[in-house]
Motif scaffolding. Structure first.
Motif, PDB file in Angstrom:
ATOM      1  N   THR A  98       0.812  -1.225   0.000  1.00  0.00           N
ATOM      2  CA  THR A  98       0.000   0.000   0.000  1.00  0.00           C
ATOM      3  C   THR A  98       0.847   1.278   0.000  1.00  0.00           C
ATOM      4  O   THR A  98       0.300   2.372   0.131  1.00  0.00           O
ATOM      5  CB  THR A  98      -0.930   0.017   1.235  1.00  0.00           C
ATOM      6  N   TYR A 126      -8.100   7.178  -1.298  1.00  0.00           N
ATOM      7  CA  TYR A 126      -8.469   5.899  -0.690  1.00  0.00           C
ATOM      8  C   TYR A 126      -9.653   5.262  -1.403  1.00  0.00           C
ATOM      9  O   TYR A 126      -9.691   4.044  -1.583  1.00  0.00           O
ATOM     10  CB  TYR A 126      -8.773   6.071   0.798  1.00  0.00           C
ATOM     11  N   LEU A 179      -8.050   1.821  -2.489  1.00  0.00           N
ATOM     12  CA  LEU A 179      -8.252   0.808  -1.450  1.00  0.00           C
ATOM     13  C   LEU A 179      -9.511   0.003  -1.752  1.00  0.00           C
ATOM     14  O   LEU A 179     -10.346   0.432  -2.544  1.00  0.00           O
ATOM     15  CB  LEU A 179      -8.386   1.481  -0.080  1.00  0.00           C
ATOM     16  N   GLY A 232     -12.505   2.663   1.258  1.00  0.00           N
ATOM     17  CA  GLY A 232     -12.666   3.925   0.546  1.00  0.00           C
ATOM     18  C   GLY A 232     -13.957   4.631   0.922  1.00  0.00           C
ATOM     19  O   GLY A 232     -13.977   5.842   1.153  1.00  0.00           O
TER      20      GLY A 232
END
Length: 191
Positions: free
Chosen positions: A59, A124, A128, A133
């Motif tokens: 990440t 995000y 993500l 998110g």
């Protein structure tokens, strides 16, 4: 025409803030919105989340992109627009509006808490898994609302900050895609 529009927005801003103060504020919601707003002081919750994401290889790019989006918002919103517009905070400008948190420094327009939140949450939401998110975006919305609830910003400060923060995230996403296309480095959404 522009003068009338500015007047109408200012009037609506004022009406919304007094409506919140008179009809929505209560002893149960106030501590919740104080906690939410203070988690965003100096972007701390968003900075910590980006640091944590940057630690892990899987990440790391998401954390870096979030930092870039927050930095872009900070340059545009807090660095440029706040100093150009120099809007007085609502609790200083509106008789009878009470501030429910510590006295913020600086000008009101646009909301730094909100802009930073939407910049990070936009990244995000894109990279993500959807549940994280969406969770980040919900927190960003609550962050913006907390600024209104507590009397620290006008609604237009929050709306414009959310827009600029979201655009900052989109620009960083576009830049990331451009770099991905021009280099051998490929980065995709975490699943």
């Amino acid at each position: 025409m522009v003068k009338n529009m500015v007047y109408e927005i200012a009037l609506l801003d004022t009406e919304i803030l007094f409506l919140l103060q008179e009809q929505v504020r209560n002893e149960y919601l106030t501590p919740v919105f104080k906690l939410i707003t203070h988690s965003g002081d100096m972007g701390i919750i968003w900075i910590i989340s980006a640091i944590v994401l940057s630690i892990y290889k899987k990440t790391r790019t998401i954390g870096i992109l979030a930092f870039m989006a927050m930095l872009l918002y900070a340059l545009i919103g807090s660095g440029f627009l706040k100093n150009i517009v120099q809007r007085t905070r609502p609790f200083d400008a509106l008789d009878g509006l009470s501030l429910l948190t510590g006295r913020p420094s600086g000008y009101s327009f646009p909301s730094g808490h909100t802009g930073i939140a939407f910049a990070a949450a936009g990244i995000y939401l894109r990279y993500l898994p959807l549940k994280y998110g969406i969770g980040a975006m919900i927190l960003a919305v609550l962050m913006g609302f907390s600024r209104l609830y507590l009397g620290a910003h006008y609604p237009s400060d929050v709306i414009i900050a959310a827009f600029i923060g979201s655009v900052s995230a989109l620009l960083i996403i576009k830049l990331s895609r451009y770099i991905n296309e021009k280099t051998k480095f490929k980065y995709n959404k975490v699943t």
